[in-house]
Design an enzyme around this catalytic site. Structure first.
Site, PDB file in Angstrom:
ATOM      1  N   GLU A   4      -8.982  11.835  12.502  1.00 37.65           N
ATOM      2  CA  GLU A   4      -7.914  10.711  12.961  1.00 37.65           C
ATOM      3  C   GLU A   4      -6.869  10.963  14.195  1.00 37.65           C
ATOM      4  O   GLU A   4      -6.201  11.900  14.261  1.00 37.65           O
ATOM      5  CB  GLU A   4      -7.247  10.473  11.677  1.00 37.65           C
ATOM      6  CG  GLU A   4      -6.270   9.017  12.036  1.00 37.65           C
ATOM      7  CD  GLU A   4      -5.728   8.433  10.798  1.00 37.65           C
ATOM      8  OE1 GLU A   4      -4.988   7.581  10.663  1.00 37.65           O
ATOM      9  OE2 GLU A   4      -5.808   9.128   9.749  1.00 37.65           O
TER      10      GLU A   4
ATOM     11  N   GLU B  81     -11.930  10.589  -4.886  1.00 34.14           N
ATOM     12  CA  GLU B  81     -12.039  10.593  -3.151  1.00 34.14           C
ATOM     13  C   GLU B  81     -11.073  12.082  -2.814  1.00 34.14           C
ATOM     14  O   GLU B  81     -11.472  12.419  -1.726  1.00 34.14           O
ATOM     15  CB  GLU B  81     -11.251   9.541  -2.995  1.00 34.14           C
ATOM     16  CG  GLU B  81     -11.274   9.265  -1.411  1.00 34.14           C
ATOM     17  CD  GLU B  81     -10.670   7.901  -0.783  1.00 34.14           C
ATOM     18  OE1 GLU B  81      -9.765   7.845   0.063  1.00 34.14           O
ATOM     19  OE2 GLU B  81     -10.975   6.920  -1.573  1.00 34.14           O
TER      20      GLU B  81
ATOM     21  N   GLU C 211      -7.241  -2.355   2.572  1.00 30.78           N
ATOM     22  CA  GLU C 211      -6.884  -1.130   2.960  1.00 30.78           C
ATOM     23  C   GLU C 211      -6.667  -0.869   4.228  1.00 30.78           C
ATOM     24  O   GLU C 211      -5.636  -0.372   5.006  1.00 30.78           O
ATOM     25  CB  GLU C 211      -7.249   0.063   1.945  1.00 30.78           C
ATOM     26  CG  GLU C 211      -6.673   1.442   2.376  1.00 30.78           C
ATOM     27  CD  GLU C 211      -7.147   2.502   1.862  1.00 30.78           C
ATOM     28  OE1 GLU C 211      -6.961   3.777   2.103  1.00 30.78           O
ATOM     29  OE2 GLU C 211      -7.952   2.328   0.858  1.00 30.78           O
TER      30      GLU C 211
ATOM     31  N   LYS D 170       0.725  -1.023  -0.106  1.00 31.70           N
ATOM     32  CA  LYS D 170      -0.048  -0.241  -0.042  1.00 31.70           C
ATOM     33  C   LYS D 170       0.880   1.407  -0.044  1.00 31.70           C
ATOM     34  O   LYS D 170       1.739   1.138   0.811  1.00 31.70           O
ATOM     35  CB  LYS D 170      -0.752  -0.310   1.151  1.00 31.70           C
ATOM     36  CG  LYS D 170      -1.737   1.207   1.426  1.00 31.70           C
ATOM     37  CD  LYS D 170      -2.651   1.106   2.681  1.00 31.70           C
ATOM     38  CE  LYS D 170      -3.374   2.446   2.972  1.00 31.70           C
ATOM     39  NZ  LYS D 170      -4.256   2.420   4.070  1.00 31.70           N
TER      40      LYS D 170
END
Length: 341
Positions: A157, A329, A196, A107
């Protein structure tokens, strides 16, 4: 504002901490902003549930400033978008897919930066912060000014939170637009986003297991923000030794921000991203006098200068990712800042 050592945190009500995404910030875009651990001359803390508990106090001033409630006038700066060629993103995406095809990297989190020129002569940060808070009640709204440079945003986050001996972190990865019908359930069942997300969970858990044999992992859930849903898993453990800042250094950057494996993904980003990340996607937060606190990551964010605004957003790319979908996105995530202007 005074720079301090970590051992001196107990001398002030709060200390502000941040570190760059990479070890150093290159170029002049970010001014003198760099790794910081600072205290301030005075503090004003607000209890949103009880104004009687609002508190203004000083550690370095003989007299306190006057704080009064006042209306923030509406002001929207006149901005000119300096267009970014989509082909640049397409080339970056293809380079990432080529790197993933070697199977050495699982990733890579790619970021984009858009630049807007301020034609109004100034920004009104009170209004921007007010709109950020109104639009993003589920997020951590932050702003840090150093000289003529202001870094602010609304991050959903948590990198690490310390409360006594309890340490908690978010795995926040996997995104779907709220404009899609049944998006929350679709996101939970989407194989690309689950892959992911699990890369992030696995990485954080492995780092925590180096400290404790017992790591608690919550059930995966969706989190609703203004424009998107995210997948989130909370991980926690008990640690009697390491400080909040030590944990931030240990966890940063998670695969939600850089990629996996960490070393290879970060090497790719350094070579292929053309902009300096600075504090974007990097740890920042407040450490309390007793060592507790919350350090978030500086996403859904922007750097303001007297003349320009640099807005950042990123997305995690795996082998199943689609170039156009990831580009859309990023555009959606940029709305956090653009809607606050």
């Amino acid at each position: 504002m005074e720079t301090i050592d970590e051992k001196d945190i107990s001398n002030a009500p709060f200390a502000f901490y941040t570190q760059p995404f990479f070890d150093q910030i290159k170029g002049k875009t970010w001014g003198s902003i760099t790794k910081e651990l600072v205290t301030f001359k005075h503090y004003y803390t607000v209890d949103l549930n009880n104004k009687e508990k609002n508190k203004l106090y000083s550690i370095a001033l003989e007299t306190l400033p006057t704080i009064v409630d006042q209306e923030i006038p509406e002001f929207h700066p006149h901005l000119k978008l300096l267009e970014k060629d989509k082909s640049e993103w397409e080339h970056l995406f293809q380079d990432i897919q080529d790197a993933l095809s070697t199977q050495k990297i699982e990733k890579i989190v790619a970021s984009q930066r858009i630049t807007l020129k301020n034609l109004s002569g100034h920004f009104q940060f009170e209004g921007i912060l007010k709109r950020l808070m109104k639009n993003n009640p589920q997020a951590f709204v932050f702003a840090y000014q150093k000289g003529d440079f202001v870094f602010c945003g609304a991050s959903p986050e948590i990198l690490v939170k310390k409360q006594g001996q309890k340490i908690m972190s978010y795995a926040l990865a996997g995104t779907m637009s709220k404009g899609i019908k049944n998006a929350s359930q679709l996101l939970l069942n989407d194989s690309k986003n689950r892959l992911e997300h699990q890369i992030v969970v696995k990485s954080i858990k492995e780092k925590m297991l180096k400290v404790s044999d017992e790591v608690n992992v919550s059930k995966i859930e969706t989190v609703a923000l203004k424009n998107v849903y995210h997948l989130r898993t909370q991980l926690s453990l008990i640690d009697k030794k390491a400080s909040l800042i030590a944990w931030a250094k240990m966890l940063h950057p998670t695969p939600a921000l850089g990629g996996f494996p960490q070393k290879d993904a970060l090497h790719f980003i350094k070579i292929h991203e053309k902009h300096e990340r600075g504090l974007y996607a990097a740890p920042c937060g407040l450490v309390k006098q007793n060592g507790d606190g919350t350090i978030i990551v500086g996403i859904r964010s922007a750097l303001f200068t007297s003349e320009y605004l640099y807005a950042f957003a990123g997305c995690g790319i795996v082998s199943e990712s689609d170039c156009h979908s990831e580009y859309e996105e990023i555009k959606l995530k940029l709305q956090t800042i653009l809607e606050a202007l």
